[in-house]
Design an enzyme around this catalytic site. Structure first.
Site, mmCIF file in Angstrom:
data_model
loop_
_atom_site.group_PDB
_atom_site.id
_atom_site.type_symbol
_atom_site.label_atom_id
_atom_site.label_comp_id
_atom_site.label_asym_id
_atom_site.label_seq_id
_atom_site.Cartn_x
_atom_site.Cartn_y
_atom_site.Cartn_z
ATOM 1 N N GLU A 1 0.839 -1.200 0.000
ATOM 2 C CA GLU A 1 0.000 0.000 0.000
ATOM 3 C C GLU A 1 0.881 1.260 0.000
ATOM 4 O O GLU A 1 1.878 1.337 0.705
ATOM 5 C CB GLU A 1 -0.882 -0.029 1.247
ATOM 6 C CG GLU A 1 -1.764 1.188 1.440
ATOM 7 C CD GLU A 1 -2.482 1.155 2.777
ATOM 8 O OE1 GLU A 1 -3.466 1.902 2.931
ATOM 9 O OE2 GLU A 1 -2.056 0.391 3.672
ATOM 10 N N LYS B 1 -9.857 2.134 -2.863
ATOM 11 C CA LYS B 1 -10.266 1.426 -1.653
ATOM 12 C C LYS B 1 -11.754 1.664 -1.422
ATOM 13 O O LYS B 1 -12.241 2.792 -1.561
ATOM 14 C CB LYS B 1 -9.448 1.943 -0.466
ATOM 15 C CG LYS B 1 -9.495 1.073 0.771
ATOM 16 C CD LYS B 1 -8.486 1.580 1.804
ATOM 17 C CE LYS B 1 -8.364 0.623 2.984
ATOM 18 N NZ LYS B 1 -7.361 1.104 3.966
ATOM 19 N N CYS C 1 -5.066 -3.284 2.324
ATOM 20 C CA CYS C 1 -4.847 -3.345 3.774
ATOM 21 C C CYS C 1 -6.112 -3.741 4.546
ATOM 22 O O CYS C 1 -6.566 -4.865 4.463
ATOM 23 C CB CYS C 1 -4.286 -2.013 4.267
ATOM 24 S SG CYS C 1 -3.498 -2.117 5.908
#
Length: 414
Positions: free
Chosen positions: A243, A298, A351
Site C-alpha cells: 500500500e 479502496k 490493507c
C-alpha cells in the site's frame, strides 16, 4: 449515587474479580502474541482455544466488563499508536480507555446471563457486532493457527460441546459432548491453489515518519524502480508492491506513470499509491500491464484512520480540532475490482479492507493485498491481520498474495 454504586453497574472491581477477568483475557488473547513471536504449534493453539472458550463460558458475570476491557486492549491497543503521526500522542491513554470501554460493555452484555448456551450464542454472534464499522473482533480467528476449523459451523459446534460439558450435571456424562470436537477438525486442501505465473511479492521496511519526506520519497521511488528491473531480469510475470509504495499522488506524476507503463511491457506491476480527483483523495491500487493502466480505489475505509464514522456535521469540526483541517479519504462506491493477468482474475484489496467480508463476494480464487503496517509499528497488529487474512482465506478458499511495509509479506493459502 455513590461512586461505588456507579462502579457496580460495570461489575465487581475487587481484586479477586479483576484477577479472574485478567486471567480470562490473557487466555482469550494469548494466541495473537504467540503468533506474533512465530510460535507454530497447532496442538498448542487448539488446547489454548478450547481452554479460553471454556473459561469464558463459566466466567463470573461480575467480571464481564473487566474481561471485555482487557480483551479490547490486548487485541486492539495498537490502534492508538497511529495517533503518534498526527502529533496527538497525548490522546493515546484516552483512546485506550475508549477501546477498553467499548468491548467492556459488549462483553458485560454477552456475559450477563449465566447460562453457557446463551453465552455461547452471543459469542458466536459477536463478529457481527462492529463498533463504528470496525470488524476485527472475530473470536473464531483464534482457531486459524490450530487443528480446528474456524468456520461459523465448527465454531458453533465447539461452543455447543463446551456449553453442554458445563451444563450436564452427572460427571460421567460430561465427556459425551466433547465427542463433537473431532467433527470440527480442519481439512486443509491437499494442494493449495497458486497463480500459474511467477510473482515477486515485495516487502519493505520504511518508517512512517519519513516516507512522505521529499528526500526519502525520491529514494523510495528509485528503489522501487530497481526492484522492478530485478524482477524483470528474474523472469517474473508480476511484481506486487505494498500500500502507498509510491508515496505520492501518482495520477498527478506523469513521469512516474509513463515510466511504470513502459516497464509494464515486460512485467505486470501492481502497486499502492494515492489518487486525487476533483478535490478528493483516494487510497488506490494501480495495475500496469502491457502499457495500460487500471486503477481501483479502496472501498472500505479504516474507521478514524481514513474516515471518521460519525455524522457529517461532526466530521469537519473534529478534523479541524485534531487533524489540522485535513479531509477524510473518499471510498469508491463501486464493488470489489478484479484485475486480470494471463486469464487469471486477481481480486484487489488494500490493507484493512482485505479483512472485510464484502471483499470476498463470489469467493475469488486469488486476492492481491497491499498493506502499510508502519502506522502501528511495533505492535501485534500484523500478527492479528495475518490471522484474519488466514480466516478469510479458509472461509472462501482464496489464496492471498500479501505485500506489506514493516511486516512480513508472503502468500496466505487456505
Amino acid at each position: 449515587m455513590k461512586f461505588r454504586s456507579i462502579l457496580a453497574i460495570f461489575g465487581d472491581f475487587r481484586p479477586k474479580s479483576l484477577g479472574i477477568a485478567l486471567f480470562g483475557a490473557i487466555l482469550f488473547s494469548l494466541f495473537i502474541y504467540l503468533h506474533h513471536f512465530g510460535i507454530t504449534s497447532p496442538l498448542l493453539y487448539s488446547l489454548l482455544a478450547l481452554l479460553a472458550l471454556a473459561f469464558y463460558l463459566k466466567l463470573p458475570r461480575e467480571s464481564g466488563f473487566a474481561f471485555g476491557f482487557w480483551v479490547g486492549i490486548a487485541w486492539f491497543y495498537w490502534m492508538a499508536l497511529s495517533f503518534r503521526y498526527y502529533e496527538l500522542t497525548y490522546l493515546i491513554p484516552f483512546i485506550l480507555l475508549g477501546i477498553g470501554g467499548v468491548y467492556g460493555v459488549l462483553f458485560s452484555m454477552a456475559l450477563y446471563l449465566k447460562n453457557p448456551l446463551v453465552r455461547a450464542l452471543l459469542l458466536w454472534l459477536l463478529s457481527h457486532v462492529q463498533p463504528f464499522g470496525f470488524d476485527w473482533m472475530v473470536p473464531e480467528v483464534m482457531l486459524v493457527p490450530s487443528l480446528l476449523d474456524s468456520s461459523k459451523l465448527s465454531f458453533g459446534l465447539i461452543l455447543l460441546s463446551l456449553s453442554l460439558f458445563w451444563l450436564l450435571p452427572q460427571r460421567w456424562l460430561k465427556p459425551l459432548p466433547l465427542l463433537l470436537l473431532p467433527f470440527t477438525l480442519y481439512s486443509k486442501p491437499f494442494s493449495p491453489s497458486l497463480p500459474p505465473f511467477e510473482v515477486e511479492i515485495i516487502e519493505t521496511h520504511i518508517p512512517q515518519e519519513i516516507r512522505w519526506e521529499r528526500e526519502a520519497r525520491a529514494r523510495i521511488i528509485e528503489e522501487n524502480l530497481k526492484r522492478i528491473d530485478a524482477a524483470i531480469l528474474e523472469g517474473k510475470a508480476l511484481i506486487l508492491f505494498p500500500e502507498t509504495a509510491f508515496p505520492l499522488l501518482l495520477n498527478k506524476e506523469d513521469w512516474v506513470l509513463e515510466h511504470l507503463a513502459q516497464k509494464s511491457q515486460e512485467i505486470a506491476i501492481i502497486t499502492g499509491a494515492l489518487r486525487a480527483e476533483e478535490g478528493e483523495i483516494y487510497n488506490s491500487t494501480y495495475f500496469f500491464h502491457q502499457g495500460r493502466i487500471e486503477v481501483a480505489d479502496k472501498i472500505v475505509l479504516v474507521p478514524f484512520g481514513e474516515k471518521i464514522p460519525l455524522p457529517d456535521f461532526l466530521v469537519k469540526p473534529l478534523n479541524r480540532l485534531f487533524f489540522g483541517g485535513a479531509q477524510d479519504y473518499r471510498a469508491s462506491a463501486s464493488k470489489p475490482v478484479d484485475f486480470e493477468l494471463h486469464g487469471v482474475k486477481l481480486r484487489n484489496a488494500i490493507c484493512y479492507e482485505a479483512t472485510s467480508a464484502i471483499l470476498y463476494e463470489g469467493s475469488p480464487q486469488f486476492m492481491v493485498v497491499g498493506s502499510n503496517n508502519a502506522w502501528f509499528y511495533p505492535s501485534i497488529e500484523p500478527a492479528l491481520q495475518r490471522l484474519l487474512l488466514g480466516y478469510y482465506a479458509r472461509e472462501h478458499r482464496t489464496t492471498i498474495l500479501h505485500a506489506a511495509n514493516r511486516s512480513p509479506s508472503g502468500i496466505i493459502a487456505p
